[in-house]
Design a protein around this motif. Structure first.
Motif, PDB file in Angstrom:
ATOM      1  N   UNK A 123       0.426  -1.217   0.422  1.00 18.51           N
ATOM      2  CA  UNK A 123       0.211  -0.034   0.006  1.00 18.51           C
ATOM      3  C   UNK A 123       1.000   1.297  -0.107  1.00 18.51           C
ATOM      4  N   UNK A 124       2.104   1.107   0.993  1.00 19.62           N
ATOM      5  CA  UNK A 124       2.641   1.919  -0.150  1.00 19.62           C
ATOM      6  C   UNK A 124       3.501   2.189  -0.355  1.00 19.62           C
ATOM      7  N   UNK A 125       3.645   1.604  -1.161  1.00 20.83           N
ATOM      8  CA  UNK A 125       4.923   1.507  -2.610  1.00 20.83           C
ATOM      9  C   UNK A 125       3.997   2.266  -4.031  1.00 20.83           C
ATOM     10  N   UNK A 126       3.049   3.122  -3.772  1.00 17.37           N
ATOM     11  CA  UNK A 126       2.352   4.323  -4.499  1.00 17.37           C
ATOM     12  C   UNK A 126       3.447   5.117  -6.465  1.00 17.37           C
ATOM     13  N   UNK A 127       4.598   4.500  -6.188  1.00 13.91           N
ATOM     14  CA  UNK A 127       5.745   5.764  -7.487  1.00 13.91           C
ATOM     15  C   UNK A 127       4.571   5.231  -8.617  1.00 13.91           C
ATOM     16  N   UNK A 128       4.886   3.827  -8.870  1.00 13.23           N
ATOM     17  CA  UNK A 128       4.887   3.421 -10.499  1.00 13.23           C
ATOM     18  C   UNK A 128       2.972   3.715 -10.778  1.00 13.23           C
ATOM     19  N   UNK A 129       2.583   3.705  -9.406  1.00 10.83           N
ATOM     20  CA  UNK A 129       0.988   3.965  -9.905  1.00 10.83           C
ATOM     21  C   UNK A 129       0.472   5.685 -10.242  1.00 10.83           C
ATOM     22  N   UNK A 130       1.672   6.124  -9.675  1.00  7.72           N
ATOM     23  CA  UNK A 130       1.431   7.633 -10.373  1.00  7.72           C
ATOM     24  C   UNK A 130       1.695   7.685 -11.637  1.00  7.72           C
ATOM     25  N   UNK A 131       2.797   6.967 -12.089  1.00  6.51           N
ATOM     26  CA  UNK A 131       2.994   6.658 -13.577  1.00  6.51           C
ATOM     27  C   UNK A 131       2.360   5.924 -14.191  1.00  6.51           C
ATOM     28  N   UNK A 132       1.428   4.945 -13.978  1.00  4.86           N
ATOM     29  CA  UNK A 132       0.613   4.601 -14.459  1.00  4.86           C
ATOM     30  C   UNK A 132      -0.772   5.412 -15.759  1.00  4.86           C
ATOM     31  N   UNK A 133      -0.829   6.452 -14.165  1.00  6.21           N
ATOM     32  CA  UNK A 133      -2.480   7.797 -15.086  1.00  6.21           C
ATOM     33  C   UNK A 133      -1.483   8.090 -15.840  1.00  6.21           C
TER      34      UNK A 133
END
Length: 489
Positions: free
Chosen positions: A101-111
């Motif tokens: 849950x606290x590993x969000x860097x790639x989620x930002x990049x996907x959007x």
């Protein structure tokens, strides 16, 4: 006779053309074009890494006209887990992020990538059409929404989802396994963050990005499936060396029989692990977000063109290994007194993030001490001839944190006061003062041994020269501006 000759001649020409095309080296995408694409399509609604499931839900829905959205199921706490499909090609690629849950860097990049894939008439249509016609993409941008909302690694059952691929105790693990089985991707991208203390082994450089083609057995053998992942990573590393030279590491490939990456590799999907680490001056990982966008888009281009075939497993193994040798602060040759005698020792300090209702703060402690020459510090201080000194608590209480200025805090530190008291306010309130603030206690923790809270002075002839406040180094003669995140005790 003429027919046989003509047939042979045509076969010769075909073979010649095939041989010629096979010799054309893969042309990786230009850094400038990738950077321009990121700047144009960066998702402006996401500005920091502590976003929540509710923040992403409307962003997913806005892509409903170009992507096929499907709710795959719900988390332990009933939050939706959605997949987003795009493209009509034969080669299937699945990308999933925020298993922790606290590993969000790639989620930002996907959007950012979703915005790019929906663009048009901007000079990138040829690339989009290539990806759309060659690839079928399935994204799952947040596997662990409960962990994301609490900004913690594990899910609401306190299970590490990356150790639940086989038992599938968690509903989130069941969802991810079923998504892979139903889609049967040829390639998979397992998107994570790693601690900022990972370095490129035996160097002071942070491993800003670490890559891995996970093993599928204890022998760490290489078959065609894992080999494809290695080749793709070699191509990704070529681009990364232009972006962050010397700051790419290879993650440990020891086989973990419970892990999703290892098992998805075993189940026949060429799996690529991306771990986003740290980068100087990028606490919210916005530059690393940009790097993720660029290398994922470049990797998809490799897969669509089969450009990864130009790379070798030898190039993959040439990527240096990760180390774990970085510290926030290393103090060398600090004098400590034991049984009446002074001893010079090095201490290594790390600060760890802790979340509460008021926000996040840092909690620092001594990681190790003695001879610290194999470690590297983001900050290093030569404390030769400086002595460890305990601080005092200022006796007059302030009304609240707001009544203490930074200048007043520094003045008190110079007088040997490590902490002040306040009458009002909340314990665990986050503040940015370079001094400890006490509300619910009259004392504070301090020490120089391993595990000790790092709140002390370094003194020369009994006078404080430096203060170490919750692991932050403060030069009392020449204080610098720095982002400090402390809490009220």
């Amino acid at each position: 006779m003429k027919t046989a000759f003509l047939t042979s001649f045509l076969l010769f020409l075909l073979a010649s053309c095939f041989h010629s095309s096979a010799q054309v080296p893969y042309q990786k995408m230009q850094v400038e074009k990738l950077e321009a694409a990121y700047e144009k399509y960066k998702e402006s609604a996401i500005t920091h890494r502590r976003f929540k499931h509710a923040d992403l839900h409307p962003l997913i829905q806005k892509h409903g006209s170009e992507f096929k959205l499907e709710e795959l199921g719900k988390s332990v706490e009933g939050k939706s887990i959605t997949s987003m499909k795009w493209g009509q090609g034969v080669t299937k690629v699945m990308l999933w992020s925020q298993m922790h849950g606290n590993e969000s860097t790639a989620t930002m990049a996907l959007f950012d990538l979703f915005n790019f894939l929906e663009g048009k008439n901007d000079g990138y249509d040829e690339l989009r059409n290539l990806l759309k016609n060659k690839l079928s993409l399935k994204f799952i941008p947040m596997i662990n929404p409960d962990g994301a909302d609490a900004f913690k690694r594990r899910n609401a059952l306190d299970i590490d989802l990356n150790r639940d691929a086989i038992s599938q105790i968690s509903p989130e693990a069941v969802i991810l396994k079923k998504a892979r089985d139903d889609f049967e991707p040829e390639f998979g991208f397992n998107l994570h963050d790693q601690q900022i203390y990972y370095n490129v082994v035996n160097t002071p450089k942070q491993a800003t990005i670490s890559l891995l083609a996970p093993a599928y057995n204890y022998e760490t053998e290489i078959n065609e499936v894992r080999g494809r992942a290695m080749q793709t990573i070699a191509g990704m590393n070529e681009l990364l060396q232009e972006l962050i030279p010397g700051q790419v590491g290879k993650y440990d490939d020891a086989f973990e029989p419970r892990a999703f990456g290892d098992n998805i590799q075993k189940w026949g999907t060429s799996t690529i692990l991306i771990e986003s680490g740290g980068y100087p001056g990028d606490p919210e990982k916005q530059y690393i977000r940009k790097i993720n966008f660029m290398i994922i888009l470049n990797a998809l281009h490799q897969i669509a063109t089969r450009g990864y075939e130009q790379y070798t497993t030898e190039q993959y193994f040439a990527i240096p290994d990760n180390g774990f040798q970085l510290m926030d602060l290393i103090i060398n040759e600090m004098q400590v007194k034991v049984k009446g005698s002074w001893y010079p020792l090095d201490i290594a300090i790390r600060r760890r993030e802790t979340e509460n209702a008021a926000g996040y703060f840092m909690s620092a402690s001594v990681e190790d001490l003695g001879d610290m020459q194999i470690f590297f510090g983001f900050e290093t201080l030569d404390a030769t001839e400086l002595q460890y000194l305990e601080g005092k608590v200022y006796s007059t209480a302030f009304e609240s944190v707001k009544d203490i200025s930074e200048e007043k805090a520094l003045e008190l530190l110079r007088q040997g006061f490590m902490a002040v008291k306040v009458k009002s306010g909340e314990a665990r309130q986050v503040h940015s003062l370079p001094i400890l603030v006490l509300k619910s206690t009259e004392k504070y923790s301090s020490g120089w041994m391993t595990g000790s809270a790092t709140n002390f002075f370094l003194a020369k002839e009994g006078k404080p020269r430096y203060a170490i406040v919750n692991g932050y180094l403060i030069d009392l003669e020449n204080p610098k501006k720095q982002e400090i995140r402390n809490r009220v005790f």
